[in-house]
Design a protein around this motif. Structure first.
Motif, short mmCIF file in Angstrom:
data_model
loop_
_atom_site.label_atom_id
_atom_site.label_comp_id
_atom_site.label_asym_id
_atom_site.label_seq_id
_atom_site.Cartn_x
_atom_site.Cartn_y
_atom_site.Cartn_z
N UNK A 197 81.74 11.20 -91.98
CA UNK A 197 81.09 9.90 -91.76
C UNK A 197 80.88 9.59 -90.29
N UNK A 198 81.87 9.88 -89.45
CA UNK A 198 81.82 9.38 -88.08
C UNK A 198 81.28 10.38 -87.06
N UNK A 247 77.90 11.74 -89.28
CA UNK A 247 77.13 10.58 -89.74
C UNK A 247 76.32 10.87 -90.99
N UNK A 269 75.29 10.04 -94.53
CA UNK A 269 75.17 8.75 -95.23
C UNK A 269 76.30 8.63 -96.25
N UNK A 270 76.87 7.43 -96.35
CA UNK A 270 78.09 7.31 -97.14
C UNK A 270 77.86 7.61 -98.61
N UNK A 299 91.53 7.35 -86.23
CA UNK A 299 91.22 7.19 -87.66
C UNK A 299 91.77 8.35 -88.47
N UNK A 320 74.07 -1.47 -101.05
CA UNK A 320 74.66 -0.81 -99.87
C UNK A 320 76.17 -0.98 -99.83
N UNK A 321 76.68 -1.87 -100.67
CA UNK A 321 78.13 -1.99 -100.81
C UNK A 321 78.65 -0.90 -101.74
N UNK A 371 75.52 2.20 -92.97
CA UNK A 371 74.86 3.30 -93.68
C UNK A 371 74.13 4.22 -92.71
N UNK A 404 74.66 4.69 -89.41
CA UNK A 404 75.44 4.70 -88.17
C UNK A 404 74.80 5.66 -87.16
N UNK A 405 74.54 5.15 -85.98
CA UNK A 405 73.96 6.00 -84.94
C UNK A 405 72.47 6.23 -85.09
N UNK A 465 66.49 3.79 -88.24
CA UNK A 465 66.40 3.74 -89.70
C UNK A 465 66.65 2.31 -90.20
N UNK A 498 65.65 6.03 -97.38
CA UNK A 498 67.06 6.40 -97.54
C UNK A 498 67.93 5.22 -98.00
N UNK A 530 68.45 4.46 -101.32
CA UNK A 530 69.10 4.74 -102.60
C UNK A 530 69.63 6.18 -102.56
N UNK A 534 88.08 5.81 -97.19
CA UNK A 534 87.71 6.49 -95.95
C UNK A 534 86.20 6.55 -95.74
N UNK A 535 85.46 6.67 -96.82
CA UNK A 535 84.01 6.82 -96.65
C UNK A 535 83.29 5.49 -96.44
N UNK A 536 83.90 4.40 -96.91
CA UNK A 536 83.16 3.13 -96.88
C UNK A 536 83.07 2.48 -95.51
N UNK A 537 84.00 2.81 -94.63
CA UNK A 537 84.07 2.02 -93.39
C UNK A 537 83.90 2.89 -92.15
N UNK A 538 82.76 3.53 -92.02
CA UNK A 538 82.51 4.30 -90.81
C UNK A 538 82.30 3.33 -89.65
N UNK A 539 82.25 3.90 -88.46
CA UNK A 539 81.91 3.09 -87.30
C UNK A 539 83.08 2.36 -86.71
N UNK A 559 86.11 -0.12 -85.60
CA UNK A 559 87.19 -0.74 -86.36
C UNK A 559 87.46 -2.12 -85.80
#
Lengths: 550, 550
Positions: A176-177, A180, A182-183, A509, B389-390, B433, B435-436, B440, B461, B463, B497-502, B504
């Motif tokens: 993810x980080x 990157x 997509x989740x 992390x 996206x949640x 979604x 990130x970086x 997009x 991107x 869906x 772990x996958x839901x909260x990239x970026x 903290x």
């Protein structure tokens, strides 16, 4: 005893070929070479022994082969790249070993991942065959991933569907980080046992480059050359040999190195690590430094301290508290340190300082209570003063101790405490200590070079407690007994939360969120119970899960 | 069944007094009012039932008492402030309940902590008596902590020394990151059973203000008035009543609200939450909005969805996957949403949007696999599109479905998806979604208001998979069966772990690092085993610990 010292002649699982400024590292695990009995290391799967060799290679690459600009990570196995951590090993290992194993492998991956930016030594990964689980996590820690497009070579993180555990060696975090991904695609990828290959692997950003099989060798060579060209020191530099450490075990309760001693008190659950500062002057020239090589105090002490910490982690799990003491002449230590700081343009001086950064980070994530004792005659200065701020608390002797002829306790700060040794959160330990109060960092910085006695140290908030000689022994004894009465698990959790305030990085992390979840799962019956996935794997029985969500 | 709906007449543990723009909230726990049998809620200790009332108070404070500028948190107990979570309750609770209990209490603390910055409703804490464990964690979530200097009142986090668990309701994180207590002092504080009082509590930054006992009432009043003066809406605003939800349980397998339906498939382990968009037009004026109050669609749907999620978390632990569906008219939903967005100067419009932020955050940290299904006739737009996206993944119907007369599946983005609904990491879900890759996010933003069909959604991107009607049912069924075959624990860890990239934040650290460590400890024999600390507490027996460090 698990020994972290090894050398190339003893490798069983890796082979390195050097060609100009490119090294190629072949993983070719000896099935029969497991560190423990009870499992075969099939399909290039690994255990701690395999990783100890890898850590040794990564370390020697920096010191013995500084001209290398690219390390190509490949498989020497005819069919697979790497199947990841060996499942039977994990199934048979106790909880503590699983956790410590993951921590060490994480440290090794972080080390080679940092080698490019820090030292111009880039690891790239050339995947042919199946690259799964811990195998793909090895790739993820590289700067560039090439995958051959042969219709079968793939990358996979099958831990969740196959084993009911996490890709815990940084896998989820780097997906993810770092990459990157997509989740939602990461969710699909991490729950697909068979992994992803070809164009989809490229489209999902799981690899950097998809290469026609016929061009794989050529492209890998080209990419290796490109990365190597970035290495400023390529050509003309000669490494220094990392000689075996001088380490003895004079009795069951102590370990002695040339600069470091460990004294164990297993009843009290403490290990006292005493570091002896340098005796003489630093090398008087860069030539002298290179000639001294691994025997120069700054490198010798770092290597010995590193080994001491690993020894305690794996071989002395009953030790709950590590006490740090130092002895020696602060002036001599400062001279050694300053010599390196002022000559960082030299690759070796630079590497030795980088190594201290890694050793101190390893201390930070060591799940034992860490305590520094600043006594008369101690030598906490610069790089060793950093230990005061790595520790959970620091006790300092206040004033002269009766009958003690050593100099009154004092310590000194140097430039080393204000930049070159960041923690995993990318802040210095003093910045972390004084989070949100940069004026307190500046106040300490203004004291560089001063001999700080306890009153000044207290005023600057650099120590936890100052105790005079009447209270010293009793108070510390009382603290150690109390600490020993607490649950080790609660202490591990508490310390992991208190040590890393402030910003988070991929590294925090991995050691924080990811590791904590993995450790939780490593306790859950669905993973480790009698009918859990790790025990059931390969037995022909399907794992039985309690389907309730927590 | 655990019911999260309550109202002031039914409170057993809290009392609120209103005086102008200041409310005083007295914690006065009914010893005999435990949610489960087997323990007494002595010394103002709490269980989930106490916290459900607190959450209700915090929510009603915003909607029913918007003029309140300060909420003073106090004890109604003659001797103690609060002893924290009830130990016997924790000792008797199963692992899942402990984890869910901590998550819910964390959410409540985050909610009142945010009330000051978001709504000008500041919580301050006035401590008299012992304020320990979860009690001090309540204080830590306040904006200001007053402690009386009566020689005995104290603050403490005795979890580690006393109970072998962590202060897991944000305690460790807020001590280091919010209050910026020095880490060595935090170590001392968190390992001192008896806590800290008086000047030391102030010096260590554990409280904001130490007040002579004789001036405690007066100072508390003054401080309350000062914080209340910051509240711009003080005076002249009138709240709206939060009427009881219209909720029925027509049979064992479903729950029906006015805008939300839950259909359970316990064999498959899924719950389908269908949200029905608004039928009619939004209120035509602010007066109409206030008159409609809790019946306006945007507030009603948020409350119902919130309750549905909590219901599933606590009462349906066998459900591993939550499927989100929507029905309705996108235009009508957009009209309702736009009406609020354009009138955010109105406190009620603003509060409703803030509530959606909280509900979506609650979904983010719900440890079930979350899947959105965009079908013909669906109504994923703006705030409901945020669900796409949640979720861990999103399936979208591609093209018309044979025999289905509903409009072809399409969804719409609005301004709501680009700012007002940040995740715990302070990024929007689309920023996380992508990130970086801000381009997009911008590309999606350019499509605001468009009806996005599957091809466009795939190109943007937004869906995970588009499926035509031939594949739709089989593919989703296959996915659900496969998901149901995985270990729920591994999925919880993977998703966390996958839901909260970026980046903290304190919030992600609480739900990530701190919670994961606490969950680990909640599994460890030293805490929960037969001779562990939670079982031994109050039994007269000393807990027996395995002293090995992990």
């Amino acid at each position: 005893m698990i020994d972290f010292q090894t050398e190339p002649e003893n490798y069983r699982h890796w082979r390195v070929e050097y060609d100009g400024n490119v090294a190629t590292l072949f993983m070719d695990v000896d099935e029969a070479g497991g560190l423990f009995p009870g499992y075969d290391l099939k399909l290039n799967s690994y255990d701690l022994g395999v990783d100890i060799e890898l850590a040794d290679i990564v370390q020697r690459m920096r010191f013995e082969h500084p001209a290398i600009g690219t390390v190509v990570l490949r498989s020497g196995h005819p069919k697979v790249f790497c199947a990841g951590a060996n499942i039977r090993m994990l199934g048979g290992a106790d909880h503590a070993h699983k956790v410590n194993f993951c921590k060490f492998t994480n440290e090794t991956r972080n080390t080679f991942e940092a080698a490019g930016p820090e030292s111009g030594q880039s690891y790239i990964c050339a995947i042919r065959g199946s690259c799964a689980g811990g195998g793909y996590e090895l790739a993820l820690a590289c700067e560039h991933i090439l995958l051959t497009d042969d219709g079968s070579s793939n990358v996979a993180l099958p831990e969740v569907p196959l084993l009911a555990v996490l890709p815990g060696t940084g896998g989820l975090t780097r997906v993810t980080d770092k990459r990157r991904v997509r989740r939602d695609l990461a969710d699909v990828f991490c729950s697909t046992e068979e992994g992803v290959r070809g164009k989809r692997a490229l489209d999902w950003k799981l690899v950097d480059e998809l290469v026609p099989n016929s061009k794989f060798e050529e492209t890998t060579r080209n990419r290796a050359a490109e990365f190597a060209a970035r290495n400023a020191k390529s050509g003309g530099v000669t490494g220094i040999p990392l000689d075996p450490l001088a380490r003895t075990f004079p009795d069951g309760g102590s370990i002695t190195y040339s600069t470091v001693e460990i004294a164990l008190d297993r009843d009290l659950g403490t290990a006292t690590i005493t570091i002896h500062g340098p005796d003489g002057a630093p090398p008087d020239s860069m030539t002298a430094l290179h000639t001294a090589g691994a025997s120069t105090w700054m490198l010798r002490a770092a290597r010995e301290l590193d080994d001491a910490i690993l020894h305690l982690r794996f071989n002395e799990t009953g030790i709950g508290v590590v006490l740090f003491k130092t002895t020696g002449d602060i002036g001599a230590l400062m001279a050694h340190e300053t010599f390196l700081l002022e000559n960082q343009a030299d690759w070796l001086a630079h590497e030795i300082l980088l190594y201290w950064k890694r050793v101190l980070k390893r201390i930070d994530v060591t799940s034992r209570s860490l305590v520094a004792l600043v006594e008369p005659g101690s030598c906490f200065a610069g790089v060793l003063a950093e230990l005061l701020f790595a520790c959970d608390r620091t006790y300092m002797a206040d004033g002269p101790f009766e009958g003690d002829n050593r100099p009154e306790a004092a310590f000194s700060l140097s430039a080393m405490n204000f930049g070159p040794l960041p923690m995993a959160n990318d802040l210095t330990r003093l910045e972390t200590r004084f989070l949100g109060a940069p004026e307190k960092v500046a106040r300490a910085q203004a004291q560089i070079g001063e001999a700080l006695k306890s009153h000044t140290a207290e005023r600057l908030e650099l120590i936890t407690f100052a105790l005079d000689d009447i209270d010293w022994h009793d108070e510390i004894r009382l603290f150690l007994e109390e600490r020993g009465s607490f649950s080790p698990d609660a202490l591990s959790g508490m310390e992991a939360n208190l040590r890393f305030a402030g910003p988070e990085t991929m590294e925090t992390r991995i050691f924080g969120r990811l590791t904590a979840w993995q450790n939780w799962i490593f306790q859950r019956p669905n993973a480790v119970g009698e009918t859990g996935a790790l025990q059931s794997y390969g037995s022909g029985n399907r794992a039985q899960f309690d389907r309730r969500r927590v």
